[in-house]
Design an enzyme around this catalytic site. Structure first.
Site, short mmCIF file in Angstrom:
data_model
loop_
_atom_site.label_atom_id
_atom_site.label_comp_id
_atom_site.label_asym_id
_atom_site.label_seq_id
_atom_site.Cartn_x
_atom_site.Cartn_y
_atom_site.Cartn_z
N THR A 79 0.82 -1.22 0.00
CA THR A 79 0.00 0.00 0.00
C THR A 79 0.85 1.26 0.00
O THR A 79 0.59 2.21 -0.75
CB THR A 79 -0.94 0.00 1.22
OG1 THR A 79 -1.89 -1.06 1.07
CG2 THR A 79 -1.67 1.33 1.35
N HIS A 135 22.20 28.70 12.21
CA HIS A 135 21.38 29.85 11.81
C HIS A 135 21.80 30.33 10.43
O HIS A 135 22.99 30.42 10.14
CB HIS A 135 21.56 30.99 12.82
CG HIS A 135 20.85 32.25 12.43
ND1 HIS A 135 19.50 32.42 12.61
CD2 HIS A 135 21.30 33.39 11.84
CE1 HIS A 135 19.15 33.62 12.18
NE2 HIS A 135 20.22 34.23 11.70
#
Length: 473
Positions: free
Chosen positions: A41, A452
Site C-alpha cells: 500500500t 542559523h
C-alpha cells in the site's frame, strides 16, 4: 512442490520487505509471498503516490503566490494527466528498486495468494503457507518462523461504498484522470486532511466533515486549531462535530447530495465527488489464521511487545496489528520481529516513540504524548511553545504559520511529547524522536547548537521556552 526456509513473510509491503532484508542480513533463508506488487500500500496506493500529488499541488500553490517573492508569473495551469504521470514514474522507479533489493539479498519472492495451514505432514505445527501462484500452480512453504504482514485497506462506510464515479476511497482517488470541481471529504484524520490540502491547492472546492470536535482527533488540540484556522483561511470548509446521514445520499447526473447533522441542525451538502477516509481495516480475512492459535482483537492480530502472536513461532507486523498504522512503524516492527527470531536483545515496542507525520500545507508532525494525554495520565506538566514567525528561515521561505510545542514532566524534567505544525516539520521531528529515545530533557536538547538561519532553530527555542528561557521572543 514444498519449499522450506527459515522465515516466510506473508505480504511484501514496507514492513514485509524490510523484515526480509534484515533477515537476509542475518543469514536467514527467506521467502516473501505477495499477491500483488512488492512495496504494498505505501508504495502503490498510499505514502508515495499521495506525496507525489501533494508535491505537485505545493509547487502550483507556490507559483500562484510567486508575486510575494518578487516574481511575476502568468499562464500557469495544472495539467493533471502529467501530474499523474509523474506520480506513476516515481512509484515505478521505487518499485524497481525494491525488486532489485530482493535480488541483491537473494530473497525468494512468490507472487500469489498465501493461506496459513494447520499442522500437517509437511509441518508438525501450524505456520506452513499454501500458496496459489499467479499462474494457477500451487506451492507449499514450510518455514521455521512466519511473519504475517498483510497490511490494511480503506475502511468502508456502509451505505457509501466506493463506486468509482461519485464515491471514492483513497485508492480510487489516486486514480482520478481529472480533477473534480468540488469534493466532500468524510473524515478529518491524516488521510482526509492531506487530500483536503492537496485538492484545495489544485483549485478544487473542498469541504471536510469530521465526527469528532477537531481535525486530526488523535493530535494536540492546539495543533488542530492552527490547522483549522489555516484551512479556513485558504477557503476549505471545515465541519467538525458532524454526523453524516448516510441514508440521505442521492446521486445525480454530475454530482450528489447528502445531509449532515451538527447538534440539532441539519445541513444539505452537494459536490461532484465524495471521498470517504474514515480509517483502515486489517487484511485478516482468508489468510488462514483460523487454523492457528493466532488471536484477533477488534479486527486486528494481537501481538506482544516483540511482535509474537498466540503462537510463538508466528509473528505479525504493520497495519494488520493496528496501533500506529504508518509505514515506518511497520519497518521498525519488522526489524524487531526478525531480531527477536534471531535471538538478539530487543527492546519492547513502544508506540509513543513512533513519529507521526501529516503532509498538509503546512505540515504536522508529533512524537510522544500530547499535553491532554499527559494530564489525563495524572502527570504534572510544563509546556514550551515557540512560533515559526519568529524564525528567520521561515520568513525567508514565505511561511510564518505554525509553532513547535514541547510537553515535559515537572517532576522528572523528561520530554513527554513534541508537537509541530509548520514548514517542513516532518523533517524536523526526528530530532525530537531521538530526544525521546534518549529520555532527554528540554535543557539537554536546547544545548544542541542549531545552525542559523535554519528551521531547526524553532525546536531549540521551544525547548528553552519550557522553562521560560526562549531567546527569540
Amino acid at each position: 512442490m514444498t519449499i522450506t526456509c527459515d522465515i516466510a513473510i506473508l505480504g511484501g509491503g514496507t514492513g514485509g520487505y524490510v523484515a526480509a532484508i534484515r533477515a537476509a542480513q542475518l543469514g536467514k533463508d527467506v521467502v516473501i509471498i505477495e499477491e500483488d506488487k512488492l512495496g504494498g500500500t505505501c508504495l502503490h496506493r498510499g505514502c508515495i503516490p499521495s506525496k507525489s500529488l501533494l508535491r505537485s499541488a505545493e509547487v502550483y500553490a507556490d507559483i500562484k503566490e510567486s508575486e510575494s517573492y518578487g516574481i511575476e508569473t502568468s499562464g500557469a495551469k495544472v495539467v493533471f494527466p502529467n501530474v499523474q504521470q509523474r506520480k506513476t514514474d516515481i512509484v515505478e522507479q521505487l518499485h524497481q528498486g525494491v525488486k532489485y533489493l530482493m535480488r541483491k539479498n537473494k530473497i525468494k519472492v512468490l507472487h500469489g495468494k498465501g493461506r496459513v495451514t494447520g499442522p500437517s505432514i509437511f509441518s508438525p505445527k501450524s505456520g506452513a503457507v499454501a500458496v496459489e501462484l499467479s499462474d494457477g500452480e500451487m506451492e507449499t512453504v514450510v518455514p521455521t518462523h512466519l511473519i504475517i504482514a498483510t497490511g490494511s485497506r480503506p475502511r468502508i462506510l456502509p451505505g457509501l461504498e466506493p463506486d468509482g464515479i461519485h464515491i471514492l476511497s483513497s485508492d480510487e482517488a489516486l486514480l482520478m484522470e481529472q480533477l473534480p470541481q468540488s469534493m466532500i471529504i468524510i473524515g478529518g484524520g491524516a488521510i482526509g486532511v492531506e487530500w483536503a490540502s492537496m485538492l484545495n491547492d489544485f483549485g478544487v472546492q473542498v469541504t471536510i466533515v469530521e465526527a469528532a470536535n477537531q481535525l486530526l482527533p488523535q493530535e494536540d488540540e492546539d495543533v488542530s486549531k492552527e490547522l483549522t484556522r489555516i484551512f479556513v483561511r485558504r477557503g476549505i470548509k471545515v465541519l467538525t462535530g458532524s454526523k453524516v446521514l448516510v441514508d440521505t445520499y442521492q446521486a445525480n447526473d454530475g454530482d450528489f447530495s447528502l445531509n449532515i447533522q451538527q447538534g440539532d441542525q441539519t445541513t444539505s451538502l452537494s459536490a461532484e465527488k465524495l471521498l470517504v477516509s474514515i480509517g483502515r481495516q486489517a487484511n485478516i480475512e482468508n489468510i488462514g489464521i483460523e487454523n492457528t492459535d493466532v488471536r484477533t482483537e477488534k479486527g486486528f492480530i494481537a501481538v506482544n511487545a516483540f511482535m509474537q502472536t498466540g503462537e510463538a513461532h508466528i509473528y505479525a507486523i504493520g497495519d494488520v496489528i493496528g496501533g500506529v498504522q504508518l509505514a515506518h512503524a511497520a519497518s521498525h516492527e519488522g526489524i524487531a520481529a526478525v531480531n527477536h527470531i534471531h535471538g538478539e536483545t530487543v527492546h519492547p515496542y513502544e508506540s509513543q516513540l513512533i513519529p507521526r507525520c501529516v503532509y498538509t500545507r503546512p505540515e504536522v508532525a508529533s512524537v510522544g504524548y500530547t499535553e491532554k494525554e499527559s494530564k489525563e495520565s495524572g502527570l504534572d506538566v510544563k509546556v514550551g511553545k515557540f512560533p515559526f514567525q519568529a524564525i528567520g528561515k521561515s520568513l525567508v521561505h514565505g511561511s510564518k504559520d505554525g509553532f513547535v510545542k514541547v510537553v515535559a514532566d515537572v517532576k522528572t524534567n523528561d520530554i513527554l511529547g513534541v508537537q509541530m505544525i509548520g514548514l517542513h516539520v516532518t523533517d524536523l521531528i526526528s530530532e525530537a524522536a531521538l530526544a525521546q529515545v534518549l529520555n532527554a530533557t528540554p535543557w539537554e536538547v536546547s544545548q544542541t547548537i542549531h545552525p542559523h538561519p535554519t528551521l531547526s532553530e524553532v525546536l531549540g527555542e521551544a525547548m528553552l521556552a519550557v522553562d521560560g528561557n526562549a531567546i527569540g521572543m
